[in-house]
Write an enzyme that holds these catalytic residues in place. Structure first.
Site, PDB file in Angstrom:
ATOM      1  N   TYR A  31       0.729  -1.295   0.115  1.00 47.13           N
ATOM      2  CA  TYR A  31       0.127  -0.015   0.036  1.00 47.13           C
ATOM      3  C   TYR A  31       0.789   1.229   0.075  1.00 47.13           C
ATOM      4  O   TYR A  31       1.933   1.064   0.253  1.00 47.13           O
ATOM      5  CB  TYR A  31      -0.914   0.022   1.340  1.00 47.13           C
ATOM      6  CG  TYR A  31      -0.344   0.454   2.567  1.00 47.13           C
ATOM      7  CD1 TYR A  31       0.314  -0.334   3.306  1.00 47.13           C
ATOM      8  CD2 TYR A  31      -0.578   1.695   3.003  1.00 47.13           C
ATOM      9  CE1 TYR A  31       0.915   0.075   4.523  1.00 47.13           C
ATOM     10  CE2 TYR A  31      -0.346   2.186   4.111  1.00 47.13           C
ATOM     11  CZ  TYR A  31       0.429   1.352   4.942  1.00 47.13           C
ATOM     12  OH  TYR A  31       1.099   1.626   6.341  1.00 47.13           O
ATOM     13  N   LYS A 149       6.670  -1.543   1.828  1.00 45.65           N
ATOM     14  CA  LYS A 149       5.396  -1.129   2.560  1.00 45.65           C
ATOM     15  C   LYS A 149       4.206  -1.923   2.192  1.00 45.65           C
ATOM     16  O   LYS A 149       3.372  -1.902   1.249  1.00 45.65           O
ATOM     17  CB  LYS A 149       4.924   0.334   2.059  1.00 45.65           C
ATOM     18  CG  LYS A 149       4.171   1.140   2.775  1.00 45.65           C
ATOM     19  CD  LYS A 149       4.489   2.489   2.533  1.00 45.65           C
ATOM     20  CE  LYS A 149       3.335   3.371   3.269  1.00 45.65           C
ATOM     21  NZ  LYS A 149       3.231   3.196   4.532  1.00 45.65           N
ATOM     22  N   GLU A 182      12.584   3.792  13.386  1.00 46.01           N
ATOM     23  CA  GLU A 182      11.526   4.661  12.778  1.00 46.01           C
ATOM     24  C   GLU A 182      10.495   4.843  13.724  1.00 46.01           C
ATOM     25  O   GLU A 182      10.352   3.841  14.696  1.00 46.01           O
ATOM     26  CB  GLU A 182      11.301   4.501  11.212  1.00 46.01           C
ATOM     27  CG  GLU A 182      10.587   3.020  11.247  1.00 46.01           C
ATOM     28  CD  GLU A 182      10.273   2.747  10.015  1.00 46.01           C
ATOM     29  OE1 GLU A 182       9.996   3.669   9.062  1.00 46.01           O
ATOM     30  OE2 GLU A 182      10.086   1.478   9.616  1.00 46.01           O
TER      31      GLU A 182
HETATM   32  N1  PDD Z   1       2.964   5.805   6.603  1.00 43.41           N
HETATM   33  N2  PDD Z   1       7.841   4.740   8.334  1.00 43.41           N
HETATM   34  C1  PDD Z   1       6.643   3.980   8.167  1.00 43.41           C
HETATM   35  C2  PDD Z   1       6.836   2.539   8.860  1.00 43.41           C
HETATM   36  C3  PDD Z   1       5.486   4.280   7.596  1.00 43.41           C
HETATM   37  O1  PDD Z   1       4.378   3.562   7.514  1.00 43.41           O
HETATM   38  C4  PDD Z   1       5.401   5.652   6.682  1.00 43.41           C
HETATM   39  C5  PDD Z   1       4.196   5.984   6.068  1.00 43.41           C
HETATM   40  C6  PDD Z   1       6.817   6.454   6.785  1.00 43.41           C
HETATM   41  C7  PDD Z   1       6.614   7.649   6.226  1.00 43.41           C
HETATM   42  O2  PDD Z   1       6.745   7.449   4.908  1.00 43.41           O
HETATM   43  P1  PDD Z   1       6.356   8.983   3.812  1.00 43.41           P
HETATM   44  O3  PDD Z   1       7.147  10.045   4.403  1.00 43.41           O
HETATM   45  O4  PDD Z   1       6.577   8.376   2.740  1.00 43.41           O
HETATM   46  O5  PDD Z   1       4.924   9.070   4.472  1.00 43.41           O
HETATM   47  C8  PDD Z   1       7.632   5.997   7.571  1.00 43.41           C
HETATM   48  C9  PDD Z   1       1.898   6.450   6.065  1.00 43.41           C
HETATM   49  C10 PDD Z   1       1.606   7.629   6.080  1.00 43.41           C
HETATM   50  C11 PDD Z   1       0.597   5.633   6.662  1.00 43.41           C
HETATM   51  O6  PDD Z   1       0.846   4.280   6.721  1.00 43.41           O
HETATM   52  O7  PDD Z   1      -0.242   6.039   6.874  1.00 43.41           O
END
Ligand code: PDD
Length: 300
Positions: A31, A149, A182
């Site tokens: 996703y 992801k 993270e």
């Molecule tokens: N999440 N780390 C994880 C584990 C994440 O799921 C996300 C993003 C990020 C940040 O990635 P980006 O800068 O590309 O949004 C880091 C999204 C927002 C979510 O699951 O809703």
């Protein structure tokens, strides 16, 4: 809310998927989440690159083309008709006989969820948020690699629950070496002696799109920045700390495990970087508006 299921746009009540879908049965799905600013989809190419990368790492064929997926995303957003929208694209390996064998699935299921996205609360940025360091570790890279992801977020759900039980905003996860990776859905940054640091991809984390942009913006603005491992002790001893994600942008972290970070207020560099980031968003949206209008006009 408007939801697109394999090309059909429906309301949430009609948005259903088979119980034999492997995303439901095994988390066998990938996703992406992004948002719109002023009706324009943010960083579409970067999110699609990462979606295709996740699919390739899971050996998951994607039956829709990039161009068609972009069109479906824009079409769903048009039906939603909100200037600030949340958009989640989920692609599952598909449905079939119950069994781990991926070849049991014939064709992906595509789900695009869109909804109005309220502005983030101003207190996040004005006061900063409180995090905990979770006892649940981030998956090792050799296992379900956090760089993918996928729909497998149970580990992060467990970490988030710990944060919630302690009244915190979110949890920071360590790897098996005890290094910071993270947040549960965001990347983590510290500032120490004027230098910006975020853990390297090798620590086992998602290559955040916001993370990449912030690294580039720091470079462009001559702010010293590095991808470097750090421990939870260094995290708590930082002058400033913040998190990044597409929907949250840059959120100052002012307390971790009850310990105040720096002055206990959002840091100056964090605030400056956020301003630089917001300008970057504006410039991107202005450049993209025409491009996206054209894609919607061209149905091929
Ligand atoms: N999440 N780390 C994880 C584990 C994440 O799921 C996300 C993003 C990020 C940040 O990635 P980006 O800068 O590309 O949004 C880091 C999204 C927002 C979510 O699951 O809703």
């Amino acid at each position: 809310m408007k939801i697109n299921i394999n090309g059909n746009i429906v309301g949430p009540e009609e948005a259903t998927i088979s119980v034999f879908d492997r995303g439901f049965l095994f988390g066998d799905s990938i996703y992406e989440v992004t948002l719109t600013y002023d009706g324009v989809l943010y960083k579409i190419d970067e999110h699609l690159d990462r979606l295709w990368e996740s699919a390739s790492r899971l050996d998951m064929p994607i039956s829709i083309s990039r161009k068609q997926l972009t069109y479906q995303m824009l079409k769903t957003l048009k039906a939603l008709n909100e200037t600030r929208a949340y958009i989640r694209v989920v692609i599952t390996r598909g449905e079939g006989e119950i069994g781990l064998d991926p070849s049991l699935a014939v064709k992906n299921n595509l789900v695009i969820i869109t909804k109005k996205l309220p502005e983030n609360p101003t207190w996040w940025y004005d006061s900063g948020v409180e995090m905990i360091v979770a006892s649940v570790l981030r998956n090792p890279k050799e296992s379900m690699d956090p760089a993918i992801k996928s729909g497998n977020y149970l580990n992060n759900v467990l970490a988030y629950s710990q944060a919630k039980k302690q009244g915190a905003f979110d949890a920071i996860m360590l790897n098996a070496d005890g290094m910071v990776t993270e947040g549960t859905t965001n990347n983590i940054w510290i500032v120490k002696d004027g230098k910006l640091k975020t853990p390297p991809l090798a620590a086992g984390l998602l290559s955040g799109i916001t993370r990449k942009i912030v690294l580039e913006l720091a470079f462009d603005n001559k702010i010293p920045a590095a991808e470097e491992n750090f421990t939870p002790e260094e995290l708590k001893d930082a002058d400033e700390c913040f998190l990044t994600s597409s929907t949250k942008e840059l959120v100052p972290i002012t307390k971790i495990d009850g310990i105040s970070i720096g002055s206990g207020r959002p840091g100056e560099l964090t605030k400056r970087l956020h301003q630089i980031y917001r300008q970057h968003v504006k410039d991107y949206i202005n450049r993209q508006r025409g491009v996206q209008d054209e894609i919607l006009g061209d149905k091929s």
